[in-house]
Design an enzyme around this catalytic site. Structure first.
Site, PDB file in Angstrom:
ATOM      1  N   CYS A 337     -27.824 -15.811  -5.343  1.00  0.00           N
ATOM      2  CA  CYS A 337     -26.907 -14.948  -4.857  1.00  0.00           C
ATOM      3  C   CYS A 337     -25.290 -15.377  -5.535  1.00  0.00           C
ATOM      4  O   CYS A 337     -25.199 -14.922  -6.597  1.00  0.00           O
ATOM      5  CB  CYS A 337     -26.741 -14.975  -3.254  1.00  0.00           C
ATOM      6  N   HIS A 433     -32.803 -14.934  -1.965  1.00  0.00           N
ATOM      7  CA  HIS A 433     -32.732 -16.105  -0.947  1.00  0.00           C
ATOM      8  C   HIS A 433     -34.114 -16.241  -0.620  1.00  0.00           C
ATOM      9  O   HIS A 433     -35.049 -15.252  -0.429  1.00  0.00           O
ATOM     10  CB  HIS A 433     -32.102 -15.549   0.414  1.00  0.00           C
TER      11      HIS A 433
END
Length: 489
Positions: A337, A433
């Protein structure tokens, strides 16, 4: 469906006293006993979040508690989520979607409290209609008098929901008598009536030595102590509070694969690394110490709520230069991310989504550029990692689009798209994630440094076993008969 008259609410004398974990444990107990429980937290403040099946964002703790109930999570379980972007501002997420950025002053002065409490009550009533009992978690301390006027998560919620409420205190911190007695005395009479029991958490040593302490607390408060719960190390439950990072490892050791997670100031979703923490081949630690970074075989740049600010800080403290050096000498460096964005050539913020900086150079480890955008992308995703045939799952939470420049994608999405970037076996980045929850990814990551291990159970099965262990631990140390009695009265 078996029913109890009241929901159960877990509140605390402070933050990090164990409310989230205890709520998960009670969720599993009720499920084992034939009920249909569901978790609820009116307002959560956390940088650890999760994505529901419909793309809504909620606090990770409620997703964990839903797992303990064997439910898929829903935005009604956490209708208001605050994600701090700085010391003075938070992103406010309502029913899973971004409402806007608010200063701490305007939010906690209650400028939108009536709107939010309406959403909170609506979410609770929908859950209460379909599940029983609802296990409600409070936030922080119930005795923050300066914030109480605009409270939507603690005793106002307890009174409105008519919840049988347990007050949890952490004896490990010291001052347990003052924290319990003071918290209860600072409540208004109607709020005090909600408190049906006290739980002393994280006890170490011989519990019988606290018999006198239990008697004193009960005499002082007029409320029974329903449990004294020993601290445990044999059970692994994902923790949400960033305070828990202070208890994690911070240095390399011998005879393990050392994995250094860069300790960003606004680090988000550190639960991404829980599977590695449970792997006996691995020593995972959090650090900003360049010497400890050099000792690692694998370096991970994690997610961040303030990617540009955290990247500027990494340049200032020398960590950025060290990561680049290690990537050039053959170490494994990966980014997830915000960490993926940092690894690129440049991050641009033309709309000032994160602040007043228009653009910053990245670490230039992978040839990608990122443009931050105000609209947040949240989705659960199925994909194939690298060239492997095993299907994987993960979830995306990011504000920005990253463009690859003539390099291979990391992941091939089930919908035909691609995601992430890799320049060789050891250097890659992704928005995904939960990517490390997939065994094929773990084995590929560790392959240069450790022998492969074939696990007999999945990580999801491992977590389900932990919820059962937690339920057993609570049953041995909590008066469940009395808890059922107050829930049925």
């Amino acid at each position: 469906m078996k029913k109890l008259k009241h929901p159960l609410m877990i509140v605390g004398t402070g933050s990090d006293v164990g409310k989230s974990v205890l709520a998960a444990g009670f969720c599993r107990i009720f499920l084992q006993d034939g009920y249909r429980p569901a978790p609820f937290k009116a307002q959560n403040m956390s940088l650890n979040s999760y994505v529901t099946a419909t793309g809504g964002e909620i606090g990770r703790a409620q997703a964990v508690q839903a797992e303990a109930c064997r439910l898929d999570c829903h935005t009604d379980m956490n209708p208001v989520l605050l994600k701090p972007g700085s010391d003075k501002q938070s992103q406010v997420i309502v029913k899973g979607k971004v409402l806007g950025n608010y200063s701490a002053g305007s939010y906690f002065r209650g400028e939108i409290k009536d709107q939010l409490f309406g959403e909170v009550i609506g979410a609770f009533r929908r859950l209460h209609k379909s599940y029983n009992p609802v296990v409600i978690e409070g936030a922080g301390s119930i005795a923050e008098l300066n914030l109480k006027k605009n409270d939507i998560v603690n005793m106002r919620m307890a009174v409105t929901a008519e919840a049988a409420t347990l007050l949890v205190a952490d004896i490990e911190r010291g001052g347990v008598f003052a924290s319990v007695y003071g918290s209860i005395q600072l409540l208004e009479p109607l709020e005090r009536e909600c408190i049906k029991g006290i739980i002393i958490n994280k006890f170490r040593g011989d519990i019988s030595l606290f018999d006198e302490g239990k008697r004193i607390i009960e005499e002082l408060t007029g409320i029974p102590v329903l449990g004294i719960i020993p601290a445990f190390t044999h059970i692994s439950i994902e923790e949400e509070d960033s305070v828990s990072l202070e208890r994690k490892a911070t240095f390399a050791i011998d005879n393990r694969v050392n994995v250094a997670v860069i300790h960003l100031r606004r680090l988000s979703n550190f639960t991404d690394f829980s599977p590695l923490e449970q792997d006996e081949r691995v020593n995972l630690y959090y650090t900003n110490n360049t010497e400890e970074i050099r000792k690692a075989e694998i370096i991970i740049l994690p997610g961040s709520k303030s990617t540009i600010a955290d990247l500027i800080e990494l340049r200032r403290n020398g960590v950025a230069a060290e990561i680049v050096r290690q990537s050039r000498v053959g170490k494994t460096v990966i980014g997830i991310c915000g960490g993926y964005q940092m690894m690129g050539a440049r991050i641009e913020d033309p709309g000032h989504v994160e602040g007043h900086v228009d653009a910053v150079p990245g670490l230039n480890i992978i040839p990608v550029t990122t443009i931050l955008e105000s609209e947040k992308s949240t989705a659960r995703t199925s994909f194939y990692f690298k060239d492997f045939e095993e299907p994987c799952v993960g979830y995306e939470i990011h504000m920005g689009q990253t463009n690859r420049q003539g390099v291979e994608p990391l992941n091939h999405l089930e919908n035909g798209g691609t995601e992430g970037c890799r320049i060789n076996t050891n250097i890659w980045g992704t928005y995904m994630h939960g990517i490390l929850d997939n065994p094929v990814v773990i084995e590929d990551l560790l392959a240069p440094y450790a022998q492969a291990v074939t696990s007999s159970i999945s990580y999801d099965e491992f977590k389900q076993n932990q919820y059962d262990l937690l339920a057993d631990h609570l049953r041995k140390n909590v008066d469940m008969d009395m808890i059922y009695k107050v829930l049925a009265e």
